[in-house]
Motif scaffolding. Structure first.
Motif, PDB file in Angstrom:
ATOM      1  N   UNK A 152       0.912  -1.044   0.037  1.00 10.93           N
ATOM      2  CA  UNK A 152      -0.026   0.018  -0.230  1.00 10.93           C
ATOM      3  C   UNK A 152       1.048   1.227   0.004  1.00 10.93           C
ATOM      4  N   UNK A 153       2.092   1.084   0.515  1.00  9.64           N
ATOM      5  CA  UNK A 153       2.998   2.392   0.773  1.00  9.64           C
ATOM      6  C   UNK A 153       3.185   3.065  -0.878  1.00  9.64           C
ATOM      7  N   UNK A 154       3.272   2.163  -1.977  1.00 14.56           N
ATOM      8  CA  UNK A 154       3.566   2.488  -3.182  1.00 14.56           C
ATOM      9  C   UNK A 154       2.510   3.581  -3.858  1.00 14.56           C
ATOM     10  N   UNK A 155       1.343   3.672  -3.073  1.00 13.47           N
ATOM     11  CA  UNK A 155       0.313   4.551  -3.397  1.00 13.47           C
ATOM     12  C   UNK A 155       0.459   5.917  -3.250  1.00 13.47           C
ATOM     13  N   UNK A 156       1.614   6.373  -2.477  1.00 18.56           N
ATOM     14  CA  UNK A 156       1.907   7.943  -2.394  1.00 18.56           C
ATOM     15  C   UNK A 156       2.564   8.302  -3.489  1.00 18.56           C
ATOM     16  N   UNK A 157       3.121   7.429  -4.298  1.00 22.02           N
ATOM     17  CA  UNK A 157       3.580   8.015  -5.600  1.00 22.02           C
ATOM     18  C   UNK A 157       3.066   7.847  -6.740  1.00 22.02           C
ATOM     19  N   UNK A 158       2.019   6.800  -6.893  1.00 20.38           N
ATOM     20  CA  UNK A 158       1.529   6.438  -8.217  1.00 20.38           C
ATOM     21  C   UNK A 158       0.920   7.525  -8.867  1.00 20.38           C
ATOM     22  N   UNK A 159       0.218   8.523  -8.178  1.00 22.59           N
ATOM     23  CA  UNK A 159      -0.617   9.520  -8.872  1.00 22.59           C
ATOM     24  C   UNK A 159      -0.151  11.034  -8.578  1.00 22.59           C
ATOM     25  N   UNK A 160       1.152  11.084  -8.166  1.00 28.76           N
ATOM     26  CA  UNK A 160       1.600  12.383  -7.941  1.00 28.76           C
ATOM     27  C   UNK A 160       1.965  13.320  -9.066  1.00 28.76           C
ATOM     28  N   UNK A 161       1.629  12.812 -10.256  1.00 27.45           N
ATOM     29  CA  UNK A 161       1.323  13.429 -11.458  1.00 27.45           C
ATOM     30  C   UNK A 161       0.318  14.248 -11.866  1.00 27.45           C
ATOM     31  N   UNK A 162      -0.978  14.108 -11.215  1.00 26.74           N
ATOM     32  CA  UNK A 162      -2.103  14.523 -11.344  1.00 26.74           C
ATOM     33  C   UNK A 162      -2.436  15.998 -11.286  1.00 26.74           C
ATOM     34  N   UNK A 163      -1.923  16.689 -10.346  1.00 22.87           N
ATOM     35  CA  UNK A 163      -2.068  18.058 -10.082  1.00 22.87           C
ATOM     36  C   UNK A 163      -1.305  18.865 -10.980  1.00 22.87           C
ATOM     37  N   UNK A 210      -2.712   3.881   3.684  1.00 23.85           N
ATOM     38  CA  UNK A 210      -1.199   3.913   4.730  1.00 23.85           C
ATOM     39  C   UNK A 210      -1.468   4.332   5.723  1.00 23.85           C
ATOM     40  N   UNK A 211      -0.742   3.430   6.692  1.00 27.31           N
ATOM     41  CA  UNK A 211      -0.967   3.528   8.246  1.00 27.31           C
ATOM     42  C   UNK A 211       0.268   3.739   8.966  1.00 27.31           C
ATOM     43  N   UNK A 212       0.619   4.847   9.755  1.00 24.45           N
ATOM     44  CA  UNK A 212       1.606   5.034  10.329  1.00 24.45           C
ATOM     45  C   UNK A 212       1.560   5.873  11.633  1.00 24.45           C
ATOM     46  N   UNK A 213       2.672   5.802  12.613  1.00 20.34           N
ATOM     47  CA  UNK A 213       2.448   6.251  13.765  1.00 20.34           C
ATOM     48  C   UNK A 213       3.432   7.573  13.952  1.00 20.34           C
ATOM     49  N   UNK A 214       2.773   8.518  14.634  1.00 13.37           N
ATOM     50  CA  UNK A 214       3.456   9.837  15.050  1.00 13.37           C
ATOM     51  C   UNK A 214       3.490  10.131  16.462  1.00 13.37           C
ATOM     52  N   UNK A 215       4.582  10.877  16.917  1.00 11.34           N
ATOM     53  CA  UNK A 215       4.480  11.269  18.437  1.00 11.34           C
ATOM     54  C   UNK A 215       3.437  12.244  18.515  1.00 11.34           C
ATOM     55  N   UNK A 216       3.014  13.184  17.838  1.00 13.69           N
ATOM     56  CA  UNK A 216       2.133  14.262  18.040  1.00 13.69           C
ATOM     57  C   UNK A 216       0.749  13.768  18.047  1.00 13.69           C
ATOM     58  N   UNK A 263      -4.269   7.357  -0.094  1.00 13.29           N
ATOM     59  CA  UNK A 263      -3.477   7.903  -1.166  1.00 13.29           C
ATOM     60  C   UNK A 263      -3.986   7.697  -2.588  1.00 13.29           C
ATOM     61  N   UNK A 264      -5.086   7.017  -2.605  1.00 12.34           N
ATOM     62  CA  UNK A 264      -5.848   7.186  -4.011  1.00 12.34           C
ATOM     63  C   UNK A 264      -7.255   7.759  -3.791  1.00 12.34           C
ATOM     64  N   UNK A 265      -7.122   8.908  -3.141  1.00 14.71           N
ATOM     65  CA  UNK A 265      -8.383   9.725  -3.467  1.00 14.71           C
ATOM     66  C   UNK A 265      -8.807  10.262  -4.935  1.00 14.71           C
ATOM     67  N   UNK A 266      -9.992  10.393  -5.014  1.00 14.29           N
ATOM     68  CA  UNK A 266     -10.342  11.008  -6.517  1.00 14.29           C
ATOM     69  C   UNK A 266      -9.961  12.514  -6.340  1.00 14.29           C
ATOM     70  N   UNK A 267      -9.671  12.881  -7.599  1.00 15.47           N
ATOM     71  CA  UNK A 267      -9.121  14.266  -7.759  1.00 15.47           C
ATOM     72  C   UNK A 267     -10.123  15.152  -7.226  1.00 15.47           C
TER      73      UNK A 267
END
Length: 271
Positions: free
Chosen positions: A55-66, A146-152, A160-164
């Motif tokens: 699932x982490x690859x999803x962050x970069x697949x659609x970064x060309x859209x904007x 994508x799920x991750x932990x942050x201290x704050x 990652x794959x929201x509609x435009x």
């Protein structure tokens, strides 16, 4: 023929123009759709296996859209605007165009209708439909979360794959809504003013104008921010907003000026 504005005649002219330019518009939209499909297709093809397994690859697949949406959209507006009155540069076609039974105002409003209203609506609809199809496909073959932990904030979940059309827009984006309109006005004026190579000549003129505008804008902002403290008391944000407001006001003013000049040039052609 009366030069007084007539709504019925305007509607008739819009219908008539569709017969002339409709096929060209449809062909250009097919080309635009092909570009959209190519970008999405290549991005998915290159990452297909990773999409299915991680699932982490999803962050970069659609970064060309904007950037694709804005750059290609502005380019599309300039091409459509520059070609609308290009026939006026050719004597044989210009005579036929100038003898159209409609007033200058009706012809100009029709050009605005096709180069701005129809073009933007068609472009938005086409992009959103292509995006809807490909993003729906992506969501069907892989995980978009994508799920991750942050201290704050603790556990953070990102889709990652929201509609435009659901993407969060920048708060400063509305200050740049004038861009397609000012480009339309500038290239519409160029299509009337120049006899040949309208797009190239207008583009060169625009580059010179943009360079002068940026230099002037930076100089004005420098005068406004000299000897001021920005970060501690919030003046930096205020100055940024005021600068964007100034850019928006100038953009709207210049758009109206260019549209006015284009209309006057069109009237001169008919004299």
């Amino acid at each position: 023929m009366s030069n007084v504005f007539n709504v019925n005649r305007l509607c008739a002219l819009i219908r008539r123009q569709w017969i002339s330019v409709g096929r060209i518009y449809l062909m250009s939209l097919i080309i635009i759709a092909g570009v959209f499909i190519a970008f999405y297709g290549v991005a998915i093809f290159k990452n297909y296996e990773d999409i299915r397994t991680s699932s982490n690859i999803g962050q970069d697949v659609l970064n060309f859209r904007i950037p694709l949406f804005f750059i290609l959209g502005l380019f599309f507006i300039t091409v459509v605007s520059s070609s609308y009155f290009s026939d006026l540069g050719q004597k044989t076609k210009a005579i036929f165009e100038l003898m159209t039974p409609a007033s200058s105002l009706e012809k100009f409003l029709t050009s605005i209708f096709y180069t701005i209203i129809v073009s933007l609506c068609a472009y938005f609809l086409l992009f959103f439909l292509v995006d809807l199809a490909f993003v729906s496909y992506l969501r069907s073959i892989g995980s978009s979360i994508t799920t991750f932990e942050t201290e704050q904030e603790g556990k953070v979940v990102i889709d990652n794959w929201m509609y435009f059309f659901k993407l969060e827009k920048s708060e400063f984006l509305p200050y740049f809504y004038f861009l397609p309109f000012i480009l339309n006005a500038l290239f519409l004026l160029g299509s009337i003013a120049y006899k040949n190579y309208q797009y190239i000549k207008t583009a060169i003129t625009m580059i010179i104008y943009v360079a002068i505008w940026i230099i002037t804008f930076i100089y004005v902002m420098k005068l406004r921010t000299d000897n001021t403290i920005g970060l501690d008391n919030g003046n930096y944000f205020d100055d940024k907003v005021h600068g964007l407001q100034l850019a928006l006001a100038i953009g709207i003013f210049l758009t109206l000026i260019f549209w006015g000049l284009a209309f006057l040039r069109l009237k001169e052609k008919e004299v």
